[in-house]
Design an enzyme around this catalytic site. Structure first.
Site, short mmCIF file in Angstrom:
data_model
loop_
_atom_site.label_atom_id
_atom_site.label_comp_id
_atom_site.label_asym_id
_atom_site.label_seq_id
_atom_site.Cartn_x
_atom_site.Cartn_y
_atom_site.Cartn_z
N ARG A 147 -8.99 -28.20 -23.98
CA ARG A 147 -9.93 -28.34 -22.89
C ARG A 147 -11.15 -27.46 -23.15
O ARG A 147 -11.01 -26.34 -23.66
CB ARG A 147 -9.31 -27.95 -21.54
CG ARG A 147 -8.06 -28.73 -21.15
CD ARG A 147 -8.24 -30.24 -21.20
NE ARG A 147 -9.34 -30.73 -20.40
CZ ARG A 147 -9.26 -31.09 -19.11
NH1 ARG A 147 -8.09 -30.97 -18.48
NH2 ARG A 147 -10.29 -31.58 -18.48
N ALA A 148 -12.31 -27.95 -22.79
CA ALA A 148 -13.56 -27.21 -23.02
C ALA A 148 -13.77 -26.20 -21.90
O ALA A 148 -14.69 -26.31 -21.08
CB ALA A 148 -14.73 -28.18 -23.11
N LYS B 293 -6.51 -26.63 -13.58
CA LYS B 293 -5.85 -26.10 -12.39
C LYS B 293 -4.67 -26.94 -11.95
O LYS B 293 -3.80 -26.46 -11.23
CB LYS B 293 -6.86 -26.03 -11.23
CG LYS B 293 -7.94 -25.00 -11.42
CD LYS B 293 -7.37 -23.60 -11.29
CE LYS B 293 -8.47 -22.56 -11.43
NZ LYS B 293 -7.93 -21.19 -11.37
N GLY B 294 -4.65 -28.22 -12.35
CA GLY B 294 -3.67 -29.13 -11.78
C GLY B 294 -2.60 -29.59 -12.74
O GLY B 294 -2.36 -28.99 -13.79
N SER C 174 -10.47 -42.77 -18.21
CA SER C 174 -9.61 -42.11 -19.21
C SER C 174 -9.08 -40.80 -18.66
O SER C 174 -9.60 -40.27 -17.67
CB SER C 174 -10.38 -41.86 -20.50
OG SER C 174 -11.53 -41.06 -20.26
N HIS D 155 0.84 -1.20 0.00
CA HIS D 155 0.00 0.00 0.00
C HIS D 155 0.88 1.25 0.00
O HIS D 155 1.57 1.54 0.99
CB HIS D 155 -0.90 -0.04 1.25
CG HIS D 155 -1.96 1.01 1.28
ND1 HIS D 155 -2.90 1.09 2.29
CD2 HIS D 155 -2.23 2.04 0.44
CE1 HIS D 155 -3.70 2.11 2.06
NE2 HIS D 155 -3.31 2.70 0.94
N LYS E 155 -36.89 -28.15 -9.86
CA LYS E 155 -36.68 -27.72 -11.24
C LYS E 155 -37.99 -27.07 -11.69
O LYS E 155 -38.96 -27.74 -11.99
CB LYS E 155 -36.33 -28.90 -12.14
CG LYS E 155 -35.99 -28.46 -13.57
CD LYS E 155 -35.66 -29.64 -14.46
CE LYS E 155 -35.18 -29.15 -15.82
NZ LYS E 155 -36.18 -28.30 -16.50
#
Length: 882
Positions: A818-819, A749-750, A810, A42, A256
């Protein structure tokens, strides 16, 4: 009695400063979640560091003038200041002149902290001890209250580094000098205070800072993101993924609703009610808009569903349509179930249960019955569908506990239906029989990628006399001679059919899909005007196994820079000239790509043709990883934000050039598939495939895996540095066992650690060894790792997922897209690259080819399937060999 104003709020004018305001809602519970910390640098009247620890739903804060030191001898003064809201943890920006703390603020470090003992007791006693896991700071630390008094009534504490392997001598190393930049934006601050206006993003550059030039030159200065910004004018809702049975894990289940999805936007006091397709319906819902306005909210986005309830208190979609048509707003109930933004604060990254708690508290204060909170079921997950069906509901929506809000279709939200039910395009009708008027039955179709409208059967029940007449009047002007279907029906199927222009969409309930893609036991529900015919596709329910690992995208708030190395520019045939409105098919590697202009990722703006060109260009690198392996496809015909489904078998899908394997390999199912050519890669992209997942064995020896995988999956709150360290630790254990291992980013992420094997051990043995290895690592470092699945077990830790090493499971293939927003790629890396990797999603389809061109050697050079799992290895893990 009004709640007293906090010191934090009293000191700030939120009409001027862009710092986050306190929401006044219920503080998030820390139970079952990692506690976060942040250190702000800061540049106020004096440059200092604000050290903040999350505790009891707030950030306990200390101002540290000299910043932290890694030397235990350097006991840094830490002045206890007012608590800050949790939202302050992500704040970077400029506090304007005249405001408290005026000056520039950056996030110097962040991560999680692990208290030693009860943090409430030790905080009260003034002897806080804890472990930090940050991007810069790690190891054990202490905050100790002193008896010294500073100016005013501020408590004087000391921030002290405890003795451990992270210690560095202060005579040799100063971390605040060596690492001056923000871990979020890479910017630096220091050396006085510049004038600042509200929402100003002006930031001094490293060159203007008095900090050492060598340190400042490490990262070029950029403008920092401001704190809170104006709410987005548009916000797409989070959509649910259809599943067939409730998955294991922690889920919240709601009704729903059978209605219209409505997003409510409040900006500067103006309330607008908007459908999922972006249409403003405020004039149709005046009473609901007025009720929201009377809540006196600041800038907010609310998410819910407009419904009409029948005499039994159940949603009635036909009644809703009638109410909309005749303008009976008083009959419509607006059920609210989420709040992505509230009073100017972005809540999308907060857990769903916290957002819902804040929403429920808001609605509890108002008595207008046109606004209601969508409460959760109390039944167990195994009984949830049965409970819903027993109440004659359409189904339930499940939301993964702890999940964030994503403006896309996500497996973190799921839908389970009591009966199969979806929209269909109406393509024709038959003549009525007997005393019936209007028409006999409707012919239905769905859009199939690359094939156009495909026949899906008929529906002849569910109509009343009024519906028969109204629908017939709408269809008559649409009659045409030619069938709109892509494939002609048999003469028997087409006999007596009146074809119509395919613009009407109807919702139909039915019992099942046949293998031929025809629905059975159908009943008409209603016309749907809220979904265009072009978006109607066959909805495939996914299984709990398919959604075991949730997608966790965090879309960038900044617009992506134009790709300078787009895959669409890599190897385009001469015929591949694409304009923004080009509707022609384009030839890529001999495969015709339909709808090449379709945007499949809004964040990057990339199109379907870009994906096809990427897979064409990456062929030499990805095909060796697909060679002789059964492949499973994650198909996303509508793009990253649309419906996603996982496909392991060929079924009726005709992917150009794909290889179908021997049916004996997976008895009782349609054939497994293999992709063994560039044409098959491009063909998969043409059929809406984004991700490619492969088995751990080749099909010629399908019962003998040739590698095992450890998927290192971190708690979202952990900093990336923890992921690098965890990968290094895992590799060290494998080195000790004498096993050669290779690594690749997951694209999420991994990280994935792959250990090649000779084809000797069967699936059970390999999975047992991978499990023993995961349990051994987590037992050695229980504060860092867990080998037990589930979000509660992964708090502040990295889950070593060994479950992919089973027959039929898999893992995403190396160089597969990646989607996820940005279309990242799972990329193999060399060990000596690991420390320099910035993110698992660092590479995407726009930059991975540039990386490959610069490589001097294959990162996985030396990979051989010759290793065996030996008895001494089992013994060293403390497990008896099978």
């Amino acid at each position: 009695m009004a709640k007293p104003v906090s010191e934090y709020t009293r000191k700030r004018n939120f009409d001027i400063t862009s710092e986050p305001a306190e929401t006044g809602g219920k503080a998030r519970s820390s139970k079952g979640k990692a506690l976060t910390f942040v250190i702000h640098k800061h540049d106020a009247r004096n440059l200092h560091y604000d050290f903040r620890l999350e505790l009891d739903g707030t950030l306990k804060s200390w101002a540290v003038p000299k910043g932290p030191s890694l030397d235990p001898k350097n006991k840094r003064l830490a002045v206890h200041v007012e608590d800050h809201p949790l939202g302050y943890g992500s704040f970077e920006g400029s506090i304007p002149e005249g405001q408290y703390g005026a000056g520039d603020v950056i996030v110097w470090d962040r991560g999680i902290w692990q208290p030693h003992g009860d943090p409430r007791e030790t905080y009260k006693e003034g002897k806080l001890k804890f472990t930090l896991i940050g991007e810069k700071l790690t190891g054990d630390w202490a905050l100790v209250r002193t008896h010294l008094r500073g100016s005013g009534d501020k408590e004087q504490w000391l921030l002290i580094k405890e003795k451990d392997e992270a210690v560095r001598s202060g005579d040799e190393y100063d971390i605040v000098v060596d690492k001056p930049e923000s871990v979020v934006s890479g910017t630096t601050v220091g050396g006085g205070r510049a004038p600042a206006k509200k929402n100003s993003r002006t930031r001094k550059t490293a060159a203007s800072s008095p900090e050492p030039q060598a340190a400042a030159a490490k990262k070029p200065a950029r403008k920092a993101a401001a704190g809170n910004k104006r709410l987005p004018d548009k916000l797409a809702p989070q959509l649910a993924t259809l599943v067939d049975t409730p998955p294991e894990g922690d889920w919240l289940y709601e009704i729903k609703f059978d209605g219209y999805r409505i997003m409510t936007r409040i900006i500067d006091g103006e309330v607008r009610m908007i459908t999922r397709n972006g249409h403003d319906r405020t004039e149709r819902l005046p009473l609901q808009a007025k009720a929201v306005s009377e809540m006196n909210l600041g800038d907010s986005w609310l998410d819910g569903e407009a419904v009409v309830l029948n005499d039994a208190g159940l949603p009635d979609f036909q009644a809703l349509q009638n109410a909309f048509e005749i303008g009976r707003s008083k009959d419509i109930v607006y059920y609210l179930f989420d709040v992505p933004f509230l009073n100017g604060e972005d809540l999308r990254e907060k857990p769903v249960e916290d957002r819902r708690a804040a929403l429920k508290k808001l609605l509890g204060k108002q008595k207008n019955r046109l606004l209601r909170f969508s409460d959760a079921f109390s039944a167990s997950h195994r009984d949830i569908v049965e409970s819903a069906c027993s109440l004659s509901l359409e189904g339930v929506i499940g939301k993964r506990a702890g999940s964030v809000y994503q403006s896309r279709r996500s497996p973190d939200w799921i839908k389970l239906k009591c009966k199969l039910r979806q929209e269909f395009v109406i393509v024709g009708f038959t003549k009525p029989q007997g005393t019936r008027s209007g028409f006999g039955a409707l012919l239905l179709a769905v859009n199939e990628e690359g094939a156009g409208l495909v026949y899906a059967g008929r529906v002849g029940t569910g109509f009343n006399q009024k519906m028969l007449g109204d629908l017939f009047e709408q269809m008559k002007p649409l009659e045409q001679d030619a069938s709109p279907l892509s494939k002609k029906l048999t003469s028997a199927q087409a006999r007596g059919v009146h074809w119509i222009e395919p613009t009407l969409v109807g919702e139909v309930e039915f019992g099942e899909w046949t293998r031929e893609g025809i629905i059975r036991h159908s009943a008409f529900i209603a016309l749907r005007s809220d979904k265009p015919a072009s978006e109607v596709v066959h909805e495939y329910p996914r299984t709990p196994k398919d959604i075991k690992a949730p997608f966790k995208p965090k879309a960038s708030k900044a617009k992506a820079e134009p790709a300078q190395d787009s895959p669409a520019r890599e190897k385009k045939p001469a015929s591949s000239k694409r304009g923004a409105q080009d509707k022609d098919k384009i030839d890529v590697a001999g495969v015709l790509i339909s709808h090449p202009e379709r945007v499949i990722d809004r964040q990057s703006g990339l199109h379907k043709i870009d994906l096809a060109h990427y897979y064409e260009s990456i062929g030499d690198w990805i095909l060796p990883h697909l060679d002789h392996r059964p492949v499973a496809l994650l198909r996303c015909p509508e793009g990253v934000e649309g419906e996603q489904f996982f496909q392991k078998h060929s079924e009726r899908l005709a992917i150009p050039n794909i290889k179908q394997l021997d049916p004996k390999l997976d008895p009782g199912h349609a054939r497994l598939m293999e992709i063994d050519s560039v044409q098959a890669l491009v063909g998969a992209a043409q059929m809406g495939t984004i991700e490619l997942h492969t088995w751990g064995s080749t099909y010629d020896q399908i019962e003998l895996p040739d590698h095992f995988v450890l998927d290192l999956d971190p708690d979202e709150a952990l900093p990336w540095r923890s992921m690098i360290e965890a990968t290094q630790m895992t590799l060290a254990v494998l080195d000790e066992l004498g096993l050669d291992a290779y690594i690749k980013t997951s694209g999420g992420k991994g990280m994935h650690v792959i250990v090649p094997l000779a084809r000797k051990a069967d699936w059970d043995a390999v999975k047992a060894f991978a499990k023993a290895l995961a349990q051994f690592i987590s037992a050695q470092l229980p504060e860092r790792f867990t080998a037990t699945s589930g979000p509660k077990n992964r708090v502040g830790k990295i889950f070593i997922d060994y479950l992919r090493n089973t027959r039929g499971a898999s893992t995403v293939a190396a160089y597969s897209v990646r989607a996820r927003p940005g279309l990242p790629v799972s990329v193999p890396i060399a060990r000596d690259e690991l420390a320099s990797v910035k993110s698992s999603a660092q590479w995407n389809i726009s930059n991975v080819l540039k990386r490959l061109r610069k490589l001097k050697a294959d990162p996985w050079a030396g990979y051989k399937n010759t290793q065996r799992i030996t008895k001494p290895m089992w013994k060293r893990l403390g497990v008896k060999a099978p």
